[in-house]
Motif scaffolding. Structure first.
Motif, mmCIF file in Angstrom:
data_model
loop_
_atom_site.group_PDB
_atom_site.id
_atom_site.type_symbol
_atom_site.label_atom_id
_atom_site.label_comp_id
_atom_site.label_asym_id
_atom_site.label_seq_id
_atom_site.Cartn_x
_atom_site.Cartn_y
_atom_site.Cartn_z
ATOM 1 N N SER A 157 0.824 -1.204 0.000
ATOM 2 C CA SER A 157 0.000 0.000 0.000
ATOM 3 C C SER A 157 0.861 1.259 0.000
ATOM 4 C CB SER A 157 -0.914 -0.008 1.228
ATOM 5 O OG SER A 157 -1.648 1.187 1.312
ATOM 6 N N ALA A 158 1.925 1.251 0.805
ATOM 7 C CA ALA A 158 2.834 2.401 0.833
ATOM 8 C C ALA A 158 3.511 2.590 -0.523
ATOM 9 C CB ALA A 158 3.877 2.210 1.930
ATOM 10 N N TYR A 159 3.837 1.472 -1.163
ATOM 11 C CA TYR A 159 4.468 1.524 -2.491
ATOM 12 C C TYR A 159 3.491 2.110 -3.511
ATOM 13 C CZ TYR A 159 6.988 -0.192 -6.631
ATOM 14 O OH TYR A 159 7.647 -0.286 -7.825
ATOM 15 N N ALA A 160 2.233 1.690 -3.464
ATOM 16 C CA ALA A 160 1.235 2.211 -4.394
ATOM 17 C C ALA A 160 0.998 3.700 -4.164
ATOM 18 C CB ALA A 160 -0.076 1.439 -4.245
ATOM 19 N N ARG A 161 0.986 4.125 -2.905
ATOM 20 C CA ARG A 161 0.816 5.544 -2.617
ATOM 21 C C ARG A 161 1.981 6.359 -3.154
ATOM 22 N NH1 ARG A 161 0.618 4.196 3.162
ATOM 23 N NH2 ARG A 161 1.351 6.319 3.553
ATOM 24 N N THR A 162 3.168 5.764 -3.149
ATOM 25 C CA THR A 162 4.365 6.477 -3.589
ATOM 26 C C THR A 162 4.499 6.492 -5.106
ATOM 27 O OG1 THR A 162 5.548 5.899 -1.560
ATOM 28 C CG2 THR A 162 6.886 6.492 -3.467
ATOM 29 N N VAL A 163 4.414 5.318 -5.731
ATOM 30 C CA VAL A 163 4.698 5.208 -7.165
ATOM 31 C C VAL A 163 3.467 5.478 -8.027
ATOM 32 C CG1 VAL A 163 5.508 3.629 -8.969
ATOM 33 C CG2 VAL A 163 6.589 3.606 -6.725
ATOM 34 N N LEU A 164 2.288 5.029 -7.568
ATOM 35 C CA LEU A 164 1.064 5.229 -8.339
ATOM 36 C C LEU A 164 0.294 6.473 -7.902
ATOM 37 C CD1 LEU A 164 -0.241 1.537 -8.498
ATOM 38 C CD2 LEU A 164 1.185 2.767 -10.147
ATOM 39 N N GLU A 165 0.729 7.076 -6.798
ATOM 40 C CA GLU A 165 0.132 8.313 -6.291
ATOM 41 C C GLU A 165 -1.356 8.131 -5.976
ATOM 42 O OE1 GLU A 165 1.069 11.302 -9.178
ATOM 43 O OE2 GLU A 165 3.175 11.406 -8.601
ATOM 44 N N ILE A 166 -1.672 7.073 -5.223
ATOM 45 C CA ILE A 166 -3.041 6.785 -4.797
ATOM 46 C C ILE A 166 -3.115 6.991 -3.282
ATOM 47 C CG2 ILE A 166 -4.884 5.071 -4.757
ATOM 48 C CD1 ILE A 166 -3.383 3.609 -7.007
ATOM 49 N N ASP A 167 -4.049 7.812 -2.819
ATOM 50 C CA ASP A 167 -4.135 8.120 -1.383
ATOM 51 C C ASP A 167 -4.510 6.894 -0.555
ATOM 52 O OD1 ASP A 167 -3.439 10.753 -1.818
ATOM 53 O OD2 ASP A 167 -5.525 11.425 -2.004
ATOM 54 N N ARG A 168 -5.508 6.124 -1.008
ATOM 55 C CA ARG A 168 -5.966 4.929 -0.288
ATOM 56 C C ARG A 168 -6.095 3.777 -1.282
ATOM 57 N NH1 ARG A 168 -7.967 5.206 4.746
ATOM 58 N NH2 ARG A 168 -9.427 3.502 4.363
ATOM 59 N N PRO A 169 -5.003 3.065 -1.521
ATOM 60 C CA PRO A 169 -5.016 1.988 -2.514
ATOM 61 C C PRO A 169 -6.001 0.879 -2.156
ATOM 62 C CG PRO A 169 -2.772 2.552 -1.846
ATOM 63 C CD PRO A 169 -3.689 3.232 -0.895
ATOM 64 N N ARG A 170 -6.618 0.297 -3.181
ATOM 65 C CA ARG A 170 -7.509 -0.852 -3.015
ATOM 66 C C ARG A 170 -6.654 -2.114 -2.936
ATOM 67 N NH1 ARG A 170 -10.521 -0.016 -8.498
ATOM 68 N NH2 ARG A 170 -8.332 0.387 -8.993
ATOM 69 N N VAL A 171 -6.800 -2.873 -1.847
ATOM 70 C CA VAL A 171 -5.940 -4.027 -1.571
ATOM 71 C C VAL A 171 -6.767 -5.301 -1.542
ATOM 72 C CG1 VAL A 171 -4.333 -5.072 0.067
ATOM 73 C CG2 VAL A 171 -4.371 -2.576 -0.222
ATOM 74 N N LYS A 172 -6.246 -6.355 -2.181
ATOM 75 C CA LYS A 172 -6.875 -7.669 -2.140
ATOM 76 C C LYS A 172 -5.817 -8.743 -1.901
ATOM 77 C CE LYS A 172 -11.014 -6.934 -5.011
ATOM 78 N NZ LYS A 172 -12.027 -7.537 -4.123
ATOM 79 N N LEU A 173 -6.273 -9.889 -1.385
ATOM 80 C CA LEU A 173 -5.421 -11.062 -1.212
ATOM 81 C C LEU A 173 -5.703 -12.044 -2.340
ATOM 82 C CD1 LEU A 173 -5.915 -11.637 2.626
ATOM 83 C CD2 LEU A 173 -3.758 -10.984 1.534
ATOM 84 N N LEU A 174 -4.656 -12.606 -2.943
ATOM 85 C CA LEU A 174 -4.825 -13.592 -4.013
ATOM 86 C C LEU A 174 -5.249 -14.922 -3.403
ATOM 87 C CD1 LEU A 174 -4.483 -14.121 -7.075
ATOM 88 C CD2 LEU A 174 -2.136 -14.863 -6.573
ATOM 89 N N ASN A 175 -6.328 -15.494 -3.957
ATOM 90 C CA ASN A 175 -6.893 -16.714 -3.391
ATOM 91 C C ASN A 175 -7.463 -17.576 -4.517
ATOM 92 O OD1 ASN A 175 -7.837 -18.587 -1.542
ATOM 93 N ND2 ASN A 175 -9.034 -17.132 -0.347
ATOM 94 N N ILE A 176 -7.958 -18.755 -4.181
ATOM 95 C CA ILE A 176 -8.550 -19.661 -5.170
ATOM 96 C C ILE A 176 -10.039 -19.376 -5.363
ATOM 97 C CG2 ILE A 176 -6.878 -21.493 -4.774
ATOM 98 C CD1 ILE A 176 -9.006 -22.871 -3.010
ATOM 99 N N GLY A 177 -10.547 -18.381 -4.698
ATOM 100 C CA GLY A 177 -11.935 -17.971 -4.830
ATOM 101 C C GLY A 177 -12.157 -16.693 -4.056
#
Length: 348
Positions: A166-186
């Motif tokens: 999330s910190a990386y996305a805020r820095t490089v993609l310039e997003i204040d509150r990045p949308r985060v998900k966990l990779l799963n089988i469903g």
């Protein structure tokens, strides 16, 4: 102009050696004239390449070493030569305060081992993670981690990866509150390993962090642009990344074969060339180059070994943005916040 970020570069890392690394630095300097460079490697090979780029006549330091890390060298062997190889000296430049970030296109395993030994992990981080940008159909790329640094991860590791991503996305993609998900089988809450379920529960309760956690995603959604950060263990992440890269090559090779199959197909190629150029740009790994070791007390960026000067310049740009936005401080603040809330919750 004030001196900008100081980037240490392993000039011998990568398939093309000093030619691509120095041409990439020159390209990056044209985009940001404040960048300073420290090159580590064989001076007799580095200097002629520098002479080809007049904009690198100042703000550049060469440190000579004839030793480099081979692509097949084991991390355990590479660590013993850290002080005398171009890769090890590049990373140590960050440790010693000579550079703000390190960049290499060399052996990934050796680079991670050297970086962990020299820089150590940040307080609150059990294991560093390898993060990179993936192209999507959305307006922005997507951050994915871990991509191979840790084959097995527990729930706390995954939560830490989410904070770092999330910190990386805020820095490089310039997003204040990045949308985060966990990779799963469903996407259902009952699916997945116990570690994934526990990590999801912890992240759902962490609404105070500068991210928006919204559950699980499956591998077929990685390129849709429906989220900004996807978190997984290094085993699954590396397989997913390599599968995506292989699929991209498959599609481009299939299109190339189809357009050569007949005269009518060749005519169709001429008409569709503008659209195919857009596809080529999106799938070109040089446009998304620059994987980052997150969670260390210092910034280390991994370039594709086959990166061309454009790809190297993009990786340098990633490093510079992380320096200017002080990503290490942001990760530390988020981790402190998470630990404080977790402690108060347990105390209650």
């Amino acid at each position: 102009m004030d001196a900008g970020p100081r980037i240490a570069i392993d000039a011998m890392g990568g398939d093309s050696g000093p030619s691509a690394m120095i041409a990439g630095a020159s390209r990056a300097r044209r985009q940001d004239g404040s960048l300073q460079f420290l090159f580590y490697g064989d001076e007799q090979l580095i200097q002629p390449e520098l002479d080809r780029h007049p904009n690198l006549r100042s703000g550049v330091i060469i440190t000579h070493t004839a030793e480099s890390i081979a692509p097949s060298e084991k991390p355990s062997q590479a660590i013993r030569r850290a002080r005398t190889t171009s890769m090890g000296m590049t990373i140590n430049a960050v440790k010693d305060g000579l550079a703000d970030a390190a960049l290499s296109g060399g052996n990934t395993g050796a680079m991670m081992a050297m970086a962990k030994l020299a820089l150590r992990t940040m307080p609150g981080i059990d294991r560093p993670a390898l993060a990179a940008l993936l192209p999507t159909l959305g307006e922005r790329d997507c951050v994915m981690l871990d991509l191979g640094a840790n084959t097995e991860c527990d729930a706390q590791n995954l939560v830490q990866f989410a904070v770092m991503g999330s910190a990386y996305a805020r820095t490089v993609l310039e997003i204040d509150r990045p949308r985060v998900k966990l990779l799963n089988i469903g996407t259902e809450e009952l699916k997945g390993t116990d570690e994934l379920k526990e990590a999801a529960a912890l992240l759902r309760d962490a609404e105070y962090l500068p991210m928006r956690f919204s559950g699980f995603t499956e591998g077929d959604q990685l390129s849709r642009g429906n989220f900004d950060v996807v978190v997984t263990d290094g085993f699954s992440g590396n397989i997913a990344l390599k599968t995506a890269e292989g699929t991209a090559r498959f599609v481009t090779d299939l299109l190339r074969r189809a357009f050569k199959s007949s005269l009518r197909s060749k005519a169709g190629f001429a008409l569709s060339k503008p659209a195919l150029n857009i596809l080529k740009v999106q799938l070109d790994p040089n446009n998304h180059n620059g994987a980052v070791f997150l969670g260390l007390n210092g910034l280390v960026v991994k370039s594709h070994g086959s990166a061309n000067p454009k790809g190297v310049a993009n990786a340098i740009g990633v490093a510079a943005r992380m320096v200017l936005n002080d990503i290490t401080r942001k990760i530390g603040e988020d981790l402190d916040n998470f630990r404080a809330h977790a402690f108060n919750h347990e105390a209650a």
